[in-house]
Design a protein around this motif. Structure first.
Motif, PDB file in Angstrom:
ATOM      1  N   GLN A  99       5.403  -2.518  -9.831  1.00 58.63           N
ATOM      2  CA  GLN A  99       7.056  -1.989  -9.802  1.00 58.63           C
ATOM      3  C   GLN A  99       7.643  -2.476  -8.088  1.00 58.63           C
ATOM      4  O   GLN A  99       7.710  -2.200  -7.219  1.00 58.63           O
ATOM      5  N   GLY A 100       6.061  -3.192  -6.957  1.00 60.17           N
ATOM      6  CA  GLY A 100       6.488  -3.997  -5.950  1.00 60.17           C
ATOM      7  C   GLY A 100       5.781  -2.561  -4.816  1.00 60.17           C
ATOM      8  O   GLY A 100       6.343  -3.116  -3.399  1.00 60.17           O
ATOM      9  N   ILE A 101       5.087  -1.854  -4.822  1.00 58.03           N
ATOM     10  CA  ILE A 101       4.888  -0.539  -4.247  1.00 58.03           C
ATOM     11  C   ILE A 101       3.095  -0.454  -3.785  1.00 58.03           C
ATOM     12  O   ILE A 101       3.205   0.632  -3.588  1.00 58.03           O
ATOM     13  N   TYR A 102       2.394  -1.375  -4.340  1.00 61.32           N
ATOM     14  CA  TYR A 102       1.262  -1.711  -4.125  1.00 61.32           C
ATOM     15  C   TYR A 102       1.223  -2.579  -3.838  1.00 61.32           C
ATOM     16  O   TYR A 102       0.076  -2.888  -5.017  1.00 61.32           O
ATOM     17  N   PRO A 103       0.799  -3.306  -2.576  1.00 61.22           N
ATOM     18  CA  PRO A 103       0.880  -4.581  -2.795  1.00 61.22           C
ATOM     19  C   PRO A 103      -0.407  -5.371  -2.650  1.00 61.22           C
ATOM     20  O   PRO A 103      -1.099  -3.851  -2.283  1.00 61.22           O
ATOM     21  N   PRO A 104      -1.340  -6.438  -3.688  1.00 64.61           N
ATOM     22  CA  PRO A 104      -2.710  -6.666  -2.956  1.00 64.61           C
ATOM     23  C   PRO A 104      -2.998  -6.698  -2.417  1.00 64.61           C
ATOM     24  O   PRO A 104      -2.125  -7.246  -0.940  1.00 64.61           O
ATOM     25  N   PRO A 105      -4.152  -6.102  -0.838  1.00 62.46           N
ATOM     26  CA  PRO A 105      -4.294  -6.706   0.434  1.00 62.46           C
ATOM     27  C   PRO A 105      -4.547  -8.348   0.380  1.00 62.46           C
ATOM     28  O   PRO A 105      -4.477  -8.954  -0.294  1.00 62.46           O
ATOM     29  N   ASP A 106      -4.141  -8.984   1.432  1.00 64.54           N
ATOM     30  CA  ASP A 106      -3.914 -10.769   1.228  1.00 64.54           C
ATOM     31  C   ASP A 106      -5.066 -11.366   1.225  1.00 64.54           C
ATOM     32  O   ASP A 106      -4.566 -12.129   0.771  1.00 64.54           O
ATOM     33  N   ASP A 107      -6.197 -10.976   1.401  1.00 67.99           N
ATOM     34  CA  ASP A 107      -6.889 -11.591   1.341  1.00 67.99           C
ATOM     35  C   ASP A 107      -7.904 -10.980  -0.485  1.00 67.99           C
ATOM     36  O   ASP A 107      -9.012 -11.736  -0.759  1.00 67.99           O
ATOM     37  N   ALA A 108      -7.307 -10.391  -1.338  1.00 69.43           N
ATOM     38  CA  ALA A 108      -7.279 -10.095  -2.728  1.00 69.43           C
ATOM     39  C   ALA A 108      -6.248 -11.435  -3.798  1.00 69.43           C
ATOM     40  O   ALA A 108      -5.385 -11.400  -3.492  1.00 69.43           O
ATOM     41  N   SER A 109      -6.962 -11.190  -5.207  1.00 68.48           N
ATOM     42  CA  SER A 109      -5.942 -11.746  -5.976  1.00 68.48           C
ATOM     43  C   SER A 109      -4.962 -10.857  -6.267  1.00 68.48           C
ATOM     44  O   SER A 109      -5.142  -9.743  -6.759  1.00 68.48           O
TER      45      SER A 109
ATOM     46  N   ALA B 135     -17.725  -3.038 -12.574  1.00 68.37           N
ATOM     47  CA  ALA B 135     -17.539  -3.351 -10.610  1.00 68.37           C
ATOM     48  C   ALA B 135     -15.704  -2.861 -10.074  1.00 68.37           C
ATOM     49  O   ALA B 135     -15.036  -2.875 -11.047  1.00 68.37           O
ATOM     50  N   LEU B 136     -16.126  -2.351  -9.051  1.00 66.71           N
ATOM     51  CA  LEU B 136     -14.256  -2.128  -8.046  1.00 66.71           C
ATOM     52  C   LEU B 136     -13.720  -3.805  -7.948  1.00 66.71           C
ATOM     53  O   LEU B 136     -15.144  -4.733  -7.074  1.00 66.71           O
ATOM     54  N   VAL B 137     -12.621  -3.960  -8.133  1.00 68.91           N
ATOM     55  CA  VAL B 137     -11.856  -5.403  -7.593  1.00 68.91           C
ATOM     56  C   VAL B 137     -11.130  -5.208  -7.144  1.00 68.91           C
ATOM     57  O   VAL B 137     -10.098  -3.627  -7.299  1.00 68.91           O
ATOM     58  N   ALA B 138     -10.554  -5.651  -6.437  1.00 70.69           N
ATOM     59  CA  ALA B 138      -9.280  -5.414  -5.323  1.00 70.69           C
ATOM     60  C   ALA B 138      -8.536  -6.190  -6.020  1.00 70.69           C
ATOM     61  O   ALA B 138      -7.288  -5.774  -5.755  1.00 70.69           O
ATOM     62  N   GLY B 139      -8.086  -6.894  -7.086  1.00 69.82           N
ATOM     63  CA  GLY B 139      -7.190  -7.663  -7.982  1.00 69.82           C
ATOM     64  C   GLY B 139      -8.295  -8.302  -8.900  1.00 69.82           C
ATOM     65  O   GLY B 139      -9.600  -8.785  -8.179  1.00 69.82           O
ATOM     66  N   GLY B 140      -7.850  -9.272  -9.670  1.00 69.79           N
ATOM     67  CA  GLY B 140      -8.086  -9.781 -10.767  1.00 69.79           C
ATOM     68  C   GLY B 140      -9.427  -9.319 -11.248  1.00 69.79           C
ATOM     69  O   GLY B 140      -9.319 -10.226 -12.494  1.00 69.79           O
ATOM     70  N   GLY B 141      -8.801  -7.812 -12.387  1.00 75.77           N
ATOM     71  CA  GLY B 141      -9.736  -7.141 -13.341  1.00 75.77           C
ATOM     72  C   GLY B 141      -9.140  -7.925 -14.553  1.00 75.77           C
ATOM     73  O   GLY B 141      -9.611  -8.250 -16.275  1.00 75.77           O
TER      74      GLY B 141
ATOM     75  N   PRO C 221     -14.643   2.283 -12.270  1.00 68.85           N
ATOM     76  CA  PRO C 221     -15.192   2.214 -11.199  1.00 68.85           C
ATOM     77  C   PRO C 221     -13.991   3.009 -10.572  1.00 68.85           C
ATOM     78  O   PRO C 221     -14.033   3.916  -9.461  1.00 68.85           O
ATOM     79  N   GLU C 222     -12.465   2.540 -10.838  1.00 69.38           N
ATOM     80  CA  GLU C 222     -11.933   3.317  -9.818  1.00 69.38           C
ATOM     81  C   GLU C 222     -11.989   4.244  -9.829  1.00 69.38           C
ATOM     82  O   GLU C 222     -11.646   5.071  -9.054  1.00 69.38           O
ATOM     83  N   THR C 223     -12.078   5.279 -10.897  1.00 70.46           N
ATOM     84  CA  THR C 223     -11.613   6.609 -11.408  1.00 70.46           C
ATOM     85  C   THR C 223     -13.222   7.312 -10.174  1.00 70.46           C
ATOM     86  O   THR C 223     -12.893   7.998  -9.389  1.00 70.46           O
ATOM     87  N   LEU C 224     -14.150   6.742 -10.816  1.00 66.80           N
ATOM     88  CA  LEU C 224     -15.336   7.578  -9.917  1.00 66.80           C
ATOM     89  C   LEU C 224     -15.145   6.975  -8.052  1.00 66.80           C
ATOM     90  O   LEU C 224     -14.994   8.115  -7.228  1.00 66.80           O
ATOM     91  N   PHE C 225     -14.943   5.784  -7.629  1.00 68.43           N
ATOM     92  CA  PHE C 225     -14.590   5.571  -6.445  1.00 68.43           C
ATOM     93  C   PHE C 225     -13.834   6.673  -5.847  1.00 68.43           C
ATOM     94  O   PHE C 225     -13.980   7.298  -4.768  1.00 68.43           O
ATOM     95  N   THR C 226     -12.573   6.640  -6.491  1.00 71.96           N
ATOM     96  CA  THR C 226     -11.455   7.219  -6.138  1.00 71.96           C
ATOM     97  C   THR C 226     -12.416   9.368  -6.108  1.00 71.96           C
ATOM     98  O   THR C 226     -11.599  10.154  -4.904  1.00 71.96           O
TER      99      THR C 226
ATOM    100  N   GLY D 206      -5.442  12.668   2.196  1.00 68.20           N
ATOM    101  CA  GLY D 206      -5.631  11.777   0.969  1.00 68.20           C
ATOM    102  C   GLY D 206      -5.839  10.096   0.902  1.00 68.20           C
ATOM    103  O   GLY D 206      -6.217   9.981   3.122  1.00 68.20           O
ATOM    104  N   SER D 207      -5.643   9.978   0.270  1.00 69.80           N
ATOM    105  CA  SER D 207      -5.832   7.647   0.876  1.00 69.80           C
ATOM    106  C   SER D 207      -5.281   7.146  -0.519  1.00 69.80           C
ATOM    107  O   SER D 207      -5.644   8.290  -1.743  1.00 69.80           O
ATOM    108  N   THR D 208      -5.771   6.093  -0.051  1.00 68.34           N
ATOM    109  CA  THR D 208      -5.259   4.993  -1.102  1.00 68.34           C
ATOM    110  C   THR D 208      -6.288   4.175  -1.609  1.00 68.34           C
ATOM    111  O   THR D 208      -6.981   3.960  -0.168  1.00 68.34           O
ATOM    112  N   LEU D 209      -7.621   3.594  -2.668  1.00 64.14           N
ATOM    113  CA  LEU D 209      -8.620   3.506  -2.023  1.00 64.14           C
ATOM    114  C   LEU D 209      -8.607   1.755  -2.185  1.00 64.14           C
ATOM    115  O   LEU D 209      -9.760   1.227  -1.206  1.00 64.14           O
ATOM    116  N   ARG D 210      -7.657   1.031  -2.828  1.00 64.56           N
ATOM    117  CA  ARG D 210      -7.681  -0.605  -2.660  1.00 64.56           C
ATOM    118  C   ARG D 210      -7.467  -1.319  -0.927  1.00 64.56           C
ATOM    119  O   ARG D 210      -8.883  -1.754  -0.563  1.00 64.56           O
ATOM    120  N   PRO D 211      -6.951  -0.744  -0.394  1.00 68.84           N
ATOM    121  CA  PRO D 211      -6.816  -1.127   1.167  1.00 68.84           C
ATOM    122  C   PRO D 211      -8.222  -1.001   1.994  1.00 68.84           C
ATOM    123  O   PRO D 211      -8.012  -1.214   3.504  1.00 68.84           O
TER     124      PRO D 211
END
Length: 332
Positions: free
Chosen positions: A54-64, A93-99, A127-132, A267-272
């Motif tokens: 939806q364009g509201i959670y873009p990946p970091p610049d260095d992520a897939s 594994a937790l990945v910033a993109g590319g899964g 991973p995403e659930t445990l880390f969050t 609060g937080s978001t995980l990927r950034p």
């Protein structure tokens, strides 16, 4: 060891929810010195994947830019600075993109060894659930065994994980969910009470469940109009941590109630977050949570699996909000 191809299949990049997901093929990316290359067996599907489309959670610049934030599989190559892992190790594994792909790259410090009791499909849901959950409920909200925690939207993957970990560490759990069947699912996972969040008597039900003491912690995946409900339900010196915004990104907040009760709201978001922050969470997960997985005291509930080529159908199910637990893509 299986030879590593030059190209690999993955779900094509799209930032539009109206463009159906489909497989494409690209050159295999190179790994950095501190990264591992994983031959993916399964990948978890998460709400942020839909948000990215939806364009509201873009990946970091260095992520897939490819979708997918968590995978399970075997390590098939390691960078020359990797010391923790070897080729052939089975990990999630937790990945910033590319899964959503046949191969994925992960930082060595963001990988967890898979216990023998956990399958690849279950591992992809971790991973995403445990880390969050650990980073927010335990590190930010500082959940204690004496706490009563309210978990909104608890029938999904994050909520399932939060219920089980909170109970494993001695807290009392009150869950909300979208239907009576989903409430029953939460109770089966260990919640002490579960209520439909659409009930007009939700506030009264939760207060009665706490002997009119309220809750000490809110694990909030709702936000929006539920913010003030949470402030009413929280005890003095309570903590609220917001990790999702199912009911909207804005709220008209009763700030005086927050002040008068001395409530801490974070609060937080995980990927950034930084590699170091994620590595810190991983270290604590290895110490405190992996033993629970090995003992069978915590496990991911898999609602449905899809082939990688069926990612669009998986997203449709996720968007329908009719599932309980995790949705996983399998990679053959």
């Amino acid at each position: 060891m299986t030879s590593i191809p030059i190209t690999y299949k993955h779900i094509g990049v799209t930032n539009c929810k109206d463009t159906p997901l489909s497989l494409t093929q690209s050159p295999l990316p190179h790994i950095a010195p501190n990264q591992v290359l994983i031959k993916v067996a399964a990948a978890g599907v998460n709400g942020p994947d839909l948000a990215q489309r939806q364009g509201i959670y873009p990946p970091p610049d260095d992520a897939s830019p490819i979708l997918g934030l968590e995978v399970a599989g075997k390590i098939c190559a390691v960078g020359n600075e990797v010391t923790q892992w070897q080729i052939g190790d089975e990990i999630c594994a937790l990945v910033a993109g590319g899964g959503y792909a046949e191969y994925a790259i992960a930082h060595q410090d963001h990988c967890l060894a898979l216990p023998n009791s956990i399958s690849m499909i279950q591992g992809a849901a971790l991973p995403e659930t445990l880390f969050t959950v650990w980073g927010n409920l335990f590190q930010r909200a500082k959940l204690k065994p004496s706490d009563t925690v309210l978990i909104h939207g608890a029938s999904g993957g994050l909520g399932n994980c939060a219920i089980q970990l909170a109970k494993a560490f001695g807290a009392k759990v009150i869950a909300t969910a979208g239907s009576q069947d989903k409430c029953t699912h939460c109770l089966a996972l260990g919640a002490d009470h579960a209520f439909e969040y659409s009930s007009p008597s939700l506030h009264q039900a939760i207060m009665e469940a706490t002997n009119h003491q309220g809750v000490s912690v809110v694990f909030d995946m709702a936000a929006g109009d539920f913010v003030n409900l949470n402030l009413k339900l929280l005890q003095h010196d309570g903590r609220m941590v917001t990790v999702a915004l199912q009911r909207g990104i804005k709220a008209q907040v009763d700030v005086f109630r927050l002040m008068s009760k001395r409530i801490i709201w974070t609060g937080s978001t995980l990927r950034p977050q930084s590699d170091e922050t994620k590595a810190n969470i991983a270290t604590e997960l290895k110490q405190h949570v992996l033993p629970l997985l090995k003992q069978g005291l915590c496990h991911p509930h898999i609602y449905q699996t899809f082939e990688l080529s069926e990612a669009e159908q998986a997203h449709q199910l996720m968007a329908s909000k009719t599932h309980s637990g995790k949705i996983v893509l399998t990679v053959n």
